[in-house]
Scaffold this motif. Structure first.
Motif, PDB file in Angstrom:
ATOM      1  N   VAL A  34      -5.670  -1.400  -3.833  1.00 35.42           N
ATOM      2  CA  VAL A  34      -6.978  -1.115  -4.332  1.00 35.42           C
ATOM      3  C   VAL A  34      -8.191  -0.409  -3.096  1.00 35.42           C
ATOM      4  CG1 VAL A  34      -9.394  -2.038  -5.381  1.00 35.42           C
ATOM      5  CG2 VAL A  34      -7.196  -2.821  -6.191  1.00 35.42           C
ATOM      6  N   VAL A  35      -8.108  -0.900  -2.165  1.00 31.26           N
ATOM      7  CA  VAL A  35      -8.910  -0.361  -1.157  1.00 31.26           C
ATOM      8  C   VAL A  35      -8.344   0.681  -0.874  1.00 31.26           C
ATOM      9  CG1 VAL A  35      -9.617  -0.586   1.449  1.00 31.26           C
ATOM     10  CG2 VAL A  35      -9.995  -2.570  -0.392  1.00 31.26           C
ATOM     11  N   THR A  36      -7.019   0.956  -0.576  1.00 30.93           N
ATOM     12  CA  THR A  36      -6.304   2.433  -0.191  1.00 30.93           C
ATOM     13  C   THR A  36      -6.937   3.352  -1.244  1.00 30.93           C
ATOM     14  OG1 THR A  36      -4.842   0.983   0.962  1.00 30.93           O
ATOM     15  CG2 THR A  36      -4.257   3.430   0.643  1.00 30.93           C
ATOM     16  N   LEU A  38       0.666   6.234   0.758  1.00 28.38           N
ATOM     17  CA  LEU A  38       0.591   4.911   0.869  1.00 28.38           C
ATOM     18  C   LEU A  38       0.269   4.072  -0.316  1.00 28.38           C
ATOM     19  CD1 LEU A  38      -1.616   4.651   4.504  1.00 28.38           C
ATOM     20  CD2 LEU A  38       1.125   4.368   3.943  1.00 28.38           C
ATOM     21  N   VAL A  39      -0.523   4.649  -1.201  1.00 27.05           N
ATOM     22  CA  VAL A  39      -0.984   3.990  -2.184  1.00 27.05           C
ATOM     23  C   VAL A  39       0.499   3.985  -3.368  1.00 27.05           C
ATOM     24  CG1 VAL A  39      -2.058   4.289  -4.502  1.00 27.05           C
ATOM     25  CG2 VAL A  39      -3.295   4.512  -2.292  1.00 27.05           C
ATOM     26  N   MET A  40       1.170   5.232  -3.345  1.00 25.12           N
ATOM     27  CA  MET A  40       2.314   5.307  -4.009  1.00 25.12           C
ATOM     28  C   MET A  40       3.182   4.382  -3.846  1.00 25.12           C
ATOM     29  SD  MET A  40       2.165   9.268  -4.614  1.00 25.12           S
ATOM     30  CE  MET A  40       3.830   9.538  -5.471  1.00 25.12           C
ATOM     31  N   TYR A  72       1.229 -13.022  -1.161  1.00 22.40           N
ATOM     32  CA  TYR A  72       1.713 -12.006  -0.835  1.00 22.40           C
ATOM     33  C   TYR A  72       1.399 -10.807  -1.780  1.00 22.40           C
ATOM     34  CZ  TYR A  72       5.013  -8.112   0.356  1.00 22.40           C
ATOM     35  OH  TYR A  72       5.452  -6.731   0.578  1.00 22.40           O
ATOM     36  N   GLN A  73       1.735 -11.059  -2.935  1.00 25.74           N
ATOM     37  CA  GLN A  73       1.346 -10.023  -4.190  1.00 25.74           C
ATOM     38  C   GLN A  73       0.117  -9.546  -4.239  1.00 25.74           C
ATOM     39  OE1 GLN A  73       3.495 -12.201  -6.980  1.00 25.74           O
ATOM     40  NE2 GLN A  73       5.557 -10.923  -6.816  1.00 25.74           N
ATOM     41  N   ARG A  74      -0.789 -10.744  -4.272  1.00 22.92           N
ATOM     42  CA  ARG A  74      -2.233 -10.520  -4.158  1.00 22.92           C
ATOM     43  C   ARG A  74      -2.781  -9.624  -3.158  1.00 22.92           C
ATOM     44  NH1 ARG A  74      -5.268 -14.132  -7.824  1.00 22.92           N
ATOM     45  NH2 ARG A  74      -3.617 -15.449  -9.187  1.00 22.92           N
ATOM     46  N   THR A  75      -2.200 -10.042  -1.968  1.00 26.38           N
ATOM     47  CA  THR A  75      -2.755  -9.191  -0.696  1.00 26.38           C
ATOM     48  C   THR A  75      -2.461  -7.852  -0.744  1.00 26.38           C
ATOM     49  OG1 THR A  75      -2.500 -11.178   0.685  1.00 26.38           O
ATOM     50  CG2 THR A  75      -2.379  -9.232   1.854  1.00 26.38           C
ATOM     51  N   VAL A  76      -1.176  -7.713  -1.331  1.00 24.20           N
ATOM     52  CA  VAL A  76      -0.541  -6.203  -1.563  1.00 24.20           C
ATOM     53  C   VAL A  76      -1.414  -5.326  -2.433  1.00 24.20           C
ATOM     54  CG1 VAL A  76       1.198  -4.753  -2.104  1.00 24.20           C
ATOM     55  CG2 VAL A  76       1.846  -6.514  -0.897  1.00 24.20           C
ATOM     56  N   TYR A  77      -1.908  -6.198  -3.439  1.00 24.58           N
ATOM     57  CA  TYR A  77      -2.737  -5.751  -4.483  1.00 24.58           C
ATOM     58  C   TYR A  77      -3.986  -5.311  -3.964  1.00 24.58           C
ATOM     59  CZ  TYR A  77      -5.959  -5.193  -8.370  1.00 24.58           C
ATOM     60  OH  TYR A  77      -6.901  -4.784  -9.141  1.00 24.58           O
ATOM     61  N   LEU A  78      -4.558  -6.174  -3.158  1.00 26.24           N
ATOM     62  CA  LEU A  78      -6.034  -5.838  -2.668  1.00 26.24           C
ATOM     63  C   LEU A  78      -5.924  -4.961  -1.789  1.00 26.24           C
ATOM     64  CD1 LEU A  78      -7.228  -9.596  -2.587  1.00 26.24           C
ATOM     65  CD2 LEU A  78      -8.049  -7.739  -4.104  1.00 26.24           C
TER      66      LEU A  78
END
Length: 154
Positions: A63-65, A109-111, A54-60
């Protein structure tokens, strides 16, 4: 030459609006650069390997966002460069305004996501979701609701 209540011609108004927009983009760019820099350094930290799926998915997604936010913030400059000396300043300002508004939404969204991820890693999933939702609500209040309230009071 037609002037408005400020005594500006349409061309002068477009120039003023463009300069004001550039100042706003500079402020946004700084925040996005800091967040993007923070995100890009995370995989090189020793604890990054401890992140769950989950955390890696949120992280990726973050990054894209963040990259999309950067692209949107820089896009008005690209549009201006492409249309420079084409007598299209009003069109450029209008499009740049739209891009900046979308960039603000993406920056929110990034924040929100960065807050969610940090709280998730440091204190837990529920706290991360609550912190992220709180940031999103606060940003919506100060970036959307407050300007609308002020506009209506005019």
């Amino acid at each position: 030459m037609h002037t408005d209540d400020r005594g500006e011609s349409p061309a002068q108004r477009a120039d003023r609006n463009w300069n004001e927009l550039l100042q706003e983009l500079r402020v946004m760019q700084t925040g996005v650069q800091i967040l993007t820099g923070f995100l890009l350094t995370l995989p090189f930290q020793s604890r990054f390997a401890d992140l769950d799926h989950y955390q890696r998915t949120v992280y990726l997604v973050l990054v894209v966002t963040a990259v999309i936010a950067t692209a949107l913030i820089v896009a008005p400059v690209s549009v201006h460069r492409s249309l420079f000396r084409q007598q299209m300043k009003r069109v450029i300002v209008t499009q740049a305004d739209r891009l900046a508004r979308v960039a603000l939404g993406v920056l929110a969204l990034v924040m929100t996501g960065a807050t969610l991820l940090v709280f998730d890693v440091v204190v837990g999933r529920t706290e991360g979701i609550v912190a992220g939702a709180t940031v999103l609500v606060v940003l919506a209040l100060v970036w959307v609701v407050l300007p609308e309230v002020l506009r209506r009071r005019k």
